[in-house]
Design a protein around this motif. Structure first.
Motif, PDB file in Angstrom:
ATOM      1  N   GLU A  47      -1.323  -4.622  10.544  1.00 18.42           N
ATOM      2  CA  GLU A  47      -0.728  -3.927  11.514  1.00 18.42           C
ATOM      3  C   GLU A  47       0.691  -4.398  11.560  1.00 18.42           C
ATOM      4  O   GLU A  47       1.678  -3.469  11.848  1.00 18.42           O
ATOM      5  CB  GLU A  47      -1.173  -3.483  12.567  1.00 18.42           C
ATOM      6  N   ILE A  48       0.683  -5.833  11.720  1.00 13.36           N
ATOM      7  CA  ILE A  48       2.030  -6.284  12.131  1.00 13.36           C
ATOM      8  C   ILE A  48       3.013  -6.276  10.828  1.00 13.36           C
ATOM      9  O   ILE A  48       4.238  -5.633  11.081  1.00 13.36           O
ATOM     10  CB  ILE A  48       2.007  -7.845  12.378  1.00 13.36           C
ATOM     11  N   ILE A  49       2.518  -6.423   9.979  1.00 17.08           N
ATOM     12  CA  ILE A  49       3.223  -6.343   8.373  1.00 17.08           C
ATOM     13  C   ILE A  49       3.523  -4.877   8.505  1.00 17.08           C
ATOM     14  O   ILE A  49       4.922  -4.498   8.069  1.00 17.08           O
ATOM     15  CB  ILE A  49       2.490  -6.881   7.606  1.00 17.08           C
ATOM     16  N   GLU A  50       2.550  -3.807   8.758  1.00 20.97           N
ATOM     17  CA  GLU A  50       2.983  -2.649   8.399  1.00 20.97           C
ATOM     18  C   GLU A  50       3.963  -1.762   9.687  1.00 20.97           C
ATOM     19  O   GLU A  50       4.793  -1.037   9.274  1.00 20.97           O
ATOM     20  CB  GLU A  50       1.752  -1.789   8.520  1.00 20.97           C
TER      21      GLU A  50
ATOM     22  N   THR B 119     -11.320  -0.799   2.940  1.00 20.29           N
ATOM     23  CA  THR B 119     -11.556   0.279   4.052  1.00 20.29           C
ATOM     24  C   THR B 119     -10.322   1.099   4.669  1.00 20.29           C
ATOM     25  O   THR B 119     -10.201   2.191   4.984  1.00 20.29           O
ATOM     26  CB  THR B 119     -12.455  -0.168   5.016  1.00 20.29           C
ATOM     27  N   HIS B 120      -9.294   0.180   4.473  1.00 27.07           N
ATOM     28  CA  HIS B 120      -8.193   0.859   5.095  1.00 27.07           C
ATOM     29  C   HIS B 120      -6.785   0.628   4.229  1.00 27.07           C
ATOM     30  O   HIS B 120      -5.553   0.567   4.810  1.00 27.07           O
ATOM     31  CB  HIS B 120      -7.666   0.015   6.531  1.00 27.07           C
ATOM     32  N   GLY B 121      -7.000   0.690   3.097  1.00 27.19           N
ATOM     33  CA  GLY B 121      -6.054   0.273   2.087  1.00 27.19           C
ATOM     34  C   GLY B 121      -4.908   1.028   2.239  1.00 27.19           C
ATOM     35  O   GLY B 121      -3.751   0.950   1.933  1.00 27.19           O
ATOM     36  N   MET B 122      -5.137   2.376   2.288  1.00 27.29           N
ATOM     37  CA  MET B 122      -4.052   3.310   2.004  1.00 27.29           C
ATOM     38  C   MET B 122      -3.201   3.396   3.294  1.00 27.29           C
ATOM     39  O   MET B 122      -2.032   3.827   3.625  1.00 27.29           O
ATOM     40  CB  MET B 122      -4.851   4.829   2.106  1.00 27.29           C
ATOM     41  N   THR B 123      -3.712   2.772   4.491  1.00 24.79           N
ATOM     42  CA  THR B 123      -2.908   2.783   5.782  1.00 24.79           C
ATOM     43  C   THR B 123      -2.013   1.409   5.683  1.00 24.79           C
ATOM     44  O   THR B 123      -0.869   1.405   6.390  1.00 24.79           O
ATOM     45  CB  THR B 123      -3.876   2.498   7.087  1.00 24.79           C
ATOM     46  N   TYR B 124      -2.379   0.468   4.998  1.00 21.63           N
ATOM     47  CA  TYR B 124      -1.803  -0.911   4.918  1.00 21.63           C
ATOM     48  C   TYR B 124      -1.012  -1.141   3.631  1.00 21.63           C
ATOM     49  O   TYR B 124      -1.448  -2.324   3.021  1.00 21.63           O
ATOM     50  CB  TYR B 124      -2.579  -2.036   5.397  1.00 21.63           C
ATOM     51  N   LYS B 125      -0.280  -0.275   3.203  1.00 21.50           N
ATOM     52  CA  LYS B 125       0.251  -0.573   1.693  1.00 21.50           C
ATOM     53  C   LYS B 125       1.438  -1.595   1.889  1.00 21.50           C
ATOM     54  O   LYS B 125       1.733  -2.228   0.820  1.00 21.50           O
ATOM     55  CB  LYS B 125       0.953   0.687   1.175  1.00 21.50           C
ATOM     56  N   THR B 126       1.929  -1.676   3.019  1.00 18.46           N
ATOM     57  CA  THR B 126       3.333  -2.653   3.013  1.00 18.46           C
ATOM     58  C   THR B 126       2.677  -4.266   2.380  1.00 18.46           C
ATOM     59  O   THR B 126       3.619  -4.820   2.020  1.00 18.46           O
ATOM     60  CB  THR B 126       4.019  -2.605   4.273  1.00 18.46           C
ATOM     61  N   PHE B 127       1.744  -4.517   3.017  1.00 18.93           N
ATOM     62  CA  PHE B 127       1.048  -5.857   2.478  1.00 18.93           C
ATOM     63  C   PHE B 127       1.175  -6.200   1.174  1.00 18.93           C
ATOM     64  O   PHE B 127       1.750  -7.137   0.555  1.00 18.93           O
ATOM     65  CB  PHE B 127      -0.024  -6.075   3.091  1.00 18.93           C
ATOM     66  N   GLY B 128       0.869  -4.913   0.348  1.00 20.29           N
ATOM     67  CA  GLY B 128       0.830  -5.254  -1.101  1.00 20.29           C
ATOM     68  C   GLY B 128       2.086  -5.308  -1.612  1.00 20.29           C
ATOM     69  O   GLY B 128       2.535  -5.930  -2.849  1.00 20.29           O
TER      70      GLY B 128
ATOM     71  N   GLY C 157      -9.987  -7.233  -9.165  1.00 17.83           N
ATOM     72  CA  GLY C 157     -11.732  -7.644  -9.203  1.00 17.83           C
ATOM     73  C   GLY C 157     -12.601  -6.702  -8.579  1.00 17.83           C
ATOM     74  O   GLY C 157     -13.793  -6.834  -9.077  1.00 17.83           O
ATOM     75  N   ASN C 158     -12.056  -6.177  -7.658  1.00 14.49           N
ATOM     76  CA  ASN C 158     -13.201  -5.441  -6.802  1.00 14.49           C
ATOM     77  C   ASN C 158     -12.732  -3.792  -7.066  1.00 14.49           C
ATOM     78  O   ASN C 158     -11.595  -3.302  -7.053  1.00 14.49           O
ATOM     79  CB  ASN C 158     -12.822  -5.752  -5.371  1.00 14.49           C
ATOM     80  N   THR C 159     -13.769  -3.072  -7.292  1.00 16.71           N
ATOM     81  CA  THR C 159     -13.499  -1.737  -7.751  1.00 16.71           C
ATOM     82  C   THR C 159     -13.098  -0.874  -6.455  1.00 16.71           C
ATOM     83  O   THR C 159     -12.392   0.109  -6.686  1.00 16.71           O
ATOM     84  CB  THR C 159     -14.897  -1.154  -8.214  1.00 16.71           C
ATOM     85  N   GLN C 160     -13.248  -1.431  -5.395  1.00 17.06           N
ATOM     86  CA  GLN C 160     -12.679  -0.489  -4.186  1.00 17.06           C
ATOM     87  C   GLN C 160     -11.387  -0.896  -3.871  1.00 17.06           C
ATOM     88  O   GLN C 160     -10.798   0.191  -3.138  1.00 17.06           O
ATOM     89  CB  GLN C 160     -13.739  -0.985  -2.691  1.00 17.06           C
ATOM     90  N   THR C 161     -10.765  -1.723  -4.461  1.00 18.64           N
ATOM     91  CA  THR C 161      -9.277  -2.268  -4.115  1.00 18.64           C
ATOM     92  C   THR C 161      -8.711  -2.422  -5.279  1.00 18.64           C
ATOM     93  O   THR C 161      -7.504  -2.711  -5.528  1.00 18.64           O
ATOM     94  CB  THR C 161      -9.122  -3.640  -3.339  1.00 18.64           C
ATOM     95  N   ALA C 162      -9.156  -2.281  -6.561  1.00 17.56           N
ATOM     96  CA  ALA C 162      -8.378  -2.251  -7.921  1.00 17.56           C
ATOM     97  C   ALA C 162      -7.321  -1.176  -8.168  1.00 17.56           C
ATOM     98  O   ALA C 162      -6.412  -1.487  -8.716  1.00 17.56           O
ATOM     99  CB  ALA C 162      -9.474  -2.033  -9.034  1.00 17.56           C
ATOM    100  N   GLU C 163      -7.224  -0.062  -7.408  1.00 17.56           N
ATOM    101  CA  GLU C 163      -6.116   0.717  -7.230  1.00 17.56           C
ATOM    102  C   GLU C 163      -5.392   1.056  -6.052  1.00 17.56           C
ATOM    103  O   GLU C 163      -4.924   1.832  -5.550  1.00 17.56           O
ATOM    104  CB  GLU C 163      -6.650   2.240  -7.907  1.00 17.56           C
ATOM    105  N   TYR C 164      -5.504  -0.465  -5.289  1.00 17.15           N
ATOM    106  CA  TYR C 164      -4.755  -0.355  -3.925  1.00 17.15           C
ATOM    107  C   TYR C 164      -3.257  -0.208  -4.283  1.00 17.15           C
ATOM    108  O   TYR C 164      -2.774   0.426  -3.255  1.00 17.15           O
ATOM    109  CB  TYR C 164      -5.028  -1.693  -3.508  1.00 17.15           C
ATOM    110  N   PHE C 165      -2.576  -0.685  -5.108  1.00 21.57           N
ATOM    111  CA  PHE C 165      -1.235  -0.631  -5.471  1.00 21.57           C
ATOM    112  C   PHE C 165      -0.759   0.840  -5.834  1.00 21.57           C
ATOM    113  O   PHE C 165      -1.445   1.201  -6.809  1.00 21.57           O
ATOM    114  CB  PHE C 165      -0.549  -1.836  -6.219  1.00 21.57           C
ATOM    115  N   TYR C 166       0.354   1.187  -5.222  1.00 26.32           N
ATOM    116  CA  TYR C 166       1.077   2.588  -5.821  1.00 26.32           C
ATOM    117  C   TYR C 166       1.209   1.974  -7.421  1.00 26.32           C
ATOM    118  O   TYR C 166       1.725   1.007  -7.657  1.00 26.32           O
ATOM    119  CB  TYR C 166       2.270   2.622  -5.285  1.00 26.32           C
TER     120      TYR C 166
END
Length: 443
Positions: free
Chosen positions: A177-180, A230-239, A267-276
């Motif tokens: 949240e700090i980063i975002e 679980t919250h990747g869509m909310t915290y995109k700035t980290f990526g 390597g994790n199917t739940q985060t593999a498409e985390y980046f735009y």
């Protein structure tokens, strides 16, 4: 550490003179050492708002203690007393001075004695507590200092079971949240220390997952990856900032930390498409460019090259570029082929690089091009095929041209436990610069 001495200093010169007198104290008894330390903290905290308004002045104050007779005659005792102070005090000015001492002494000692002692005394849970404290959050300089101390003290040794238990989902989400919330600027003073804490926590989880150091206790959940899943869509700035830092970071240890995070994300199917998708394209460009930059005859470069290739594989298999239209398909195949081509461009290729390149080229959507590249290589060996632009650029030392040709503007993903262990084991001392083919050419 209660204060027992009061001061009435009229100007800044008197402040520094008084400080020099304190740090030059010669004594043997613990009681007198304690009194001198109380005096040091008293004068620095009482006049902090007047004479210690900048990070430079705080550092100067700390280094006078580090260089003084009081500390040099009793290093271990002074360090332990300062650590006890961090564990017990809640006054912000005092916390700022003791955190600054531990941070600068730890960086300056050269043998990690300070950070090892912090680990022995169980400081990590206290740092987690302080970083989340509302009163500390109001003091930006103190908050950043504690984040830097958490990173440095966690970077050089494994966290204990009790340390992992101090980290909960709320703490990781708070850091994200700090980063975002601060700004979109990667140069914001908050971004770098917060990102580094998240990166070193991720590494600690990765190392813990490959060892049996917890005496049969339940496995530890990587709360950094869990938060992104679980919250990747909310915290995109980290990526976004991971890509920016990887693009410009020249310190090997930081590159490795970033790569380890990317390795687990893809390597994790739940985060593999985390980046735009657009950011993913930039990341692929950065990885290809950095693989080109690495020299062929350096052990450090080989370790880094292997890590880049291990990250590239789950990107190729799990991310959006595994679906049409495949981004930089030709360039990826050419570079992979180049990495295992000996001769004028590279020294003899090590077996690990060959194995990792073969894994990447075996990816289904690269297969036709990979075959074509091998056929072209055989023809080229007889002098009749055209050299690729990337090969030509590298062969002539034109790094910038190579970059332009590349378009620069935990599920495991099939990985074996051995490969995960190899990624986790790659480390580098702080401050060591990443080898660069470009720097070799300049020389």
């Amino acid at each position: 550490m209660a204060f027992e001495v009061s001061y009435n200093l009229e100007n800044e010169q008197q402040f520094w003179d008084e400080l020099d007198d304190i740090v030059s104290t010669r004594c043997q008894e613990h009681e007198r050492i304690d009194n001198a330390l109380r005096s040091y903290l008293n004068v620095t905290t009482n006049y902090k708002s007047e004479y210690l308004q900048t990070d430079y002045s705080v550092a100067e104050c700390v280094f006078r203690l580090i260089q003084g007779e009081l500390f040099n005659a009793h290093k271990e005792y002074v360090r332990r007393q300062i650590i006890y102070c961090l564990l017990q005090e809640d006054d912000n000015p005092t916390l700022h001075m003791v955190a600054a001492f531990l941070l600068f002494d730890g960086r300056n000692s050269g043998n990690d004695a300070t950070f090892e002692m912090m680990n022995e005394e169980g400081v990590f849970p206290r740092l987690v507590e302080l970083v989340q404290s509302p009163s500390v959050q109001e003091d930006t300089r103190l908050h950043q200092m504690l984040l830097e101390l958490m990173y440095e003290s966690s970077r050089i040794q494994r966290l204990r079971w009790e340390d992992f238990m101090a980290i909960n989902d709320a703490f990781v989400l708070y850091l994200l949240e700090i980063i975002e919330g601060v700004s979109d600027d990667a140069d914001d003073p908050y971004h770098y220390p917060v990102i580094r804490v998240l990166l070193v926590l991720n590494e600690q989880y990765l190392v813990a997952s490959t060892t049996q150091q917890h005496d049969g206790r339940a496995s530890i959940t990587n709360r950094v990856i869990k938060a992104l899943s679980t919250h990747g869509m909310t915290y995109k700035t980290f990526g976004c900032n991971l890509i920016l830092l990887l693009n410009r970071e020249s310190e090997t240890s930081l590159q490795l930390l970033i790569l380890k995070a990317l390795y687990l994300i893809f390597g994790n199917t739940q985060t593999a498409e985390y980046f735009y998708t657009n950011d993913l394209h930039v990341l692929v460009d950065v990885i290809l460019r950095n693989l080109i930059d690495l020299p062929s005859d350096s052990p450090a470069a080989n370790a880094l090259r292997h890590t880049y290739l291990r990250v590239l594989y789950p990107i190729l298999t799990n991310s959006q570029i595994s679906k049409p239209p495949h981004y930089k398909r030709e360039d990826i195949v050419r570079l992979l082929h180049l990495l295992v081509t000996s001769g004028n461009h590279f020294a003899p290729v090590d077996e690990t690089t060959k194995r990792l390149v073969n894994r990447c080229t075996a990816v289904e959507w690269l297969q036709p091009l990979a075959t074509d590249a091998n056929d072209a290589s055989e023809t080229n060996g007889h002098g009749s095929a055209t050299q690729s632009p990337i090969e030509h650029a590298i062969g002539n030392g034109q790094k910038e041209l190579a970059r332009r040709m590349l378009g620069m503007s935990v599920d495991g993903g099939g990985e074996s436990a051995t490969s995960v262990l190899e990624v986790a084991s790659h480390t580098a001392p702080a401050g060591v610069q990443t080898p660069s083919r470009g720097r070799e050419l300049v020389q």
